[in-house]
Scaffold this motif. Structure first.
Motif, mmCIF file in Angstrom:
data_model
loop_
_atom_site.group_PDB
_atom_site.id
_atom_site.type_symbol
_atom_site.label_atom_id
_atom_site.label_comp_id
_atom_site.label_asym_id
_atom_site.label_seq_id
_atom_site.Cartn_x
_atom_site.Cartn_y
_atom_site.Cartn_z
ATOM 1 N N ARG A 60 0.865 -1.176 0.000
ATOM 2 C CA ARG A 60 0.000 0.000 0.000
ATOM 3 C C ARG A 60 0.899 1.222 0.000
ATOM 4 O O ARG A 60 1.464 1.572 1.031
ATOM 5 C CB ARG A 60 -0.888 0.025 1.234
ATOM 6 C CG ARG A 60 -1.842 -1.139 1.351
ATOM 7 C CD ARG A 60 -2.363 -1.194 2.766
ATOM 8 N NE ARG A 60 -3.510 -2.076 2.911
ATOM 9 C CZ ARG A 60 -4.016 -2.421 4.078
ATOM 10 N NH1 ARG A 60 -3.468 -1.951 5.195
ATOM 11 N NH2 ARG A 60 -5.052 -3.209 4.154
ATOM 12 N N GLY A 61 1.060 1.840 -1.140
ATOM 13 C CA GLY A 61 1.956 2.977 -1.225
ATOM 14 C C GLY A 61 3.370 2.568 -0.873
ATOM 15 O O GLY A 61 3.938 1.644 -1.463
ATOM 16 N N GLU A 62 3.972 3.226 0.130
ATOM 17 C CA GLU A 62 5.327 2.916 0.555
ATOM 18 C C GLU A 62 5.382 1.725 1.511
ATOM 19 O O GLU A 62 6.462 1.197 1.793
ATOM 20 C CB GLU A 62 5.948 4.141 1.247
ATOM 21 C CG GLU A 62 6.050 5.375 0.365
ATOM 22 C CD GLU A 62 7.013 5.176 -0.780
ATOM 23 O OE1 GLU A 62 8.033 4.484 -0.587
ATOM 24 O OE2 GLU A 62 6.744 5.706 -1.877
ATOM 25 N N ASP A 63 4.227 1.311 2.027
ATOM 26 C CA ASP A 63 4.188 0.253 3.027
ATOM 27 C C ASP A 63 4.110 -1.118 2.368
ATOM 28 O O ASP A 63 3.290 -1.343 1.474
ATOM 29 C CB ASP A 63 2.991 0.442 3.963
ATOM 30 C CG ASP A 63 2.930 -0.635 5.029
ATOM 31 O OD1 ASP A 63 3.893 -0.748 5.799
ATOM 32 O OD2 ASP A 63 1.923 -1.373 5.078
ATOM 33 N N MET A 64 4.964 -2.046 2.814
ATOM 34 C CA MET A 64 4.968 -3.411 2.294
ATOM 35 C C MET A 64 4.888 -4.385 3.468
ATOM 36 O O MET A 64 5.708 -4.343 4.387
ATOM 37 C CB MET A 64 6.239 -3.683 1.490
ATOM 38 C CG MET A 64 6.421 -5.145 1.097
ATOM 39 S SD MET A 64 5.403 -5.640 -0.310
ATOM 40 C CE MET A 64 6.371 -4.926 -1.641
#
Length: 316
Positions: A60-64
């Motif tokens: 999600r966006g920069e979050d993995m």
């Protein structure tokens, strides 16, 4: 948040076994792609009926986030284990889920005889395009582009295992085909599940209550209803009218509406929070003089959540 991720993975990892005659589909639903509907039907069965294990990523966006998932089938029951491998070690376990227990989302994609009766299901609300996919986790995939036919839902780009129909990768697409969220297998094996290798700090046993025996989520005096829904969304639970939650799905997307009575009026306005494709929309309303807080949480655009929240009414 892990519970939310698990529910999403369970929806994505639906299931596949049988296909439908293309001529029947084409005759019943002239505006639909027969091949796409066959793949949807297969996808809606595969993860429920197939034993597999692997490692998945959720971006999600920069979050993995990285998770390990195992699904086993034993006789007439299946079991699942979802373990978070990044951040705080946590695990969700669901034991002995009956194979013949078909939830609303599964049923909407398992078109079957409904097509012969002229009911096209999700093909009335989405446009599908099938093409050859890429290799994912060592498996050749079939790609299905899912485009919404209105502004009230998101699109999807799915990659299914060409042999089993299992969903290998899914991207949720917003306006302009912006990728809001992406789920993907990094490693996948079929057969007996592997034991968890994670150092787990929190274990959550997923409950599966009968709809009529489920506990109320809020103390709401009086029956209430949602007056407007996007076409194709149906309620997924049959809880008592006195509780504070309603959940809806069209087979691909889902959202819940919560109603909470307030002891005093609050300032008018709305609150919006997003994480990937999941939206939380909150609005204070006055229903027949009773101040309430309405919250819509799910995988829908903000305008959809706003219209749903504004349509909440007492029914008696």
């Amino acid at each position: 948040m892990l519970t939310t991720q698990a529910r999403r993975l369970c929806r994505w990892l639906l299931a596949a076994a049988t296909s439908l005659p293309a001529l029947t589909l084409a005759a019943s639903c002239p505006g639909a792609d027969p091949e796409a509907l066959q793949w949807l039907d297969r996808m809606s069965r595969s993860s429920h009926q197939t034993a597999y294990h692997g490692v998945v990523t959720l971006q999600r966006g920069e979050d993995m986030q990285v998770m390990q998932i195992s699904h086993s089938v034993n006789g007439d029951n299946s079991s699942e284990q979802l373990t978070k491998l990044t951040g705080q070690g946590a695990q969700i376990v669901r034991e002995s889920h009956p194979l013949d227990c078909v939830h609303t989302g599964h049923r909407l994609l398992q078109l079957g005889s409904n097509l012969g009766a002229g009911e096209c299901g999700v093909a009335e609300y989405y446009r599908f395009e099938v093409s050859k996919g890429e290799r994912i986790a060592g498996r050749q995939a079939v790609r299905i582009l899912v485009e919404p036919l209105d502004m009230y839902r998101y699109g999807y780009l799915m990659e299914l295992d060409s042999e089993t129909g299992l969903l290998l990768k899914s991207s949720t697409l917003g306006r302009g085909d912006l990728v809001l969220e992406r789920f993907q297998f990094a490693d996948l094996s079929y057969g007996s599940p592997m034991p968890s290798s994670a150092d787990v700090e929190v274990v959550h046993e997923a409950s599966h209550p009968l709809p009529d025996s489920a506990m109320s989520t809020a103390d709401v005096s009086g029956a209430w209803a949602v007056g407007w829904l996007p076409r194709g969304f149906v309620v997924t639970d049959s809880r008592s009218e006195s509780n504070g939650r309603r959940t809806y799905t069209d087979g691909l997307a889902a959202f819940s509406v919560f109603l909470e009575p307030l002891s005093r009026e609050i300032r008018s306005g709305e609150g919006i929070a997003r994480e990937g494709s999941t939206l939380s929309y909150t609005r204070g309303l006055s229903l027949d003089g009773q101040p309430v807080l309405v919250t819509v949480i799910g995988e829908v655009p903000v305008n959809t959540a706003r219209m749903v929240a504004d349509s909440v009414r007492w029914t008696q």
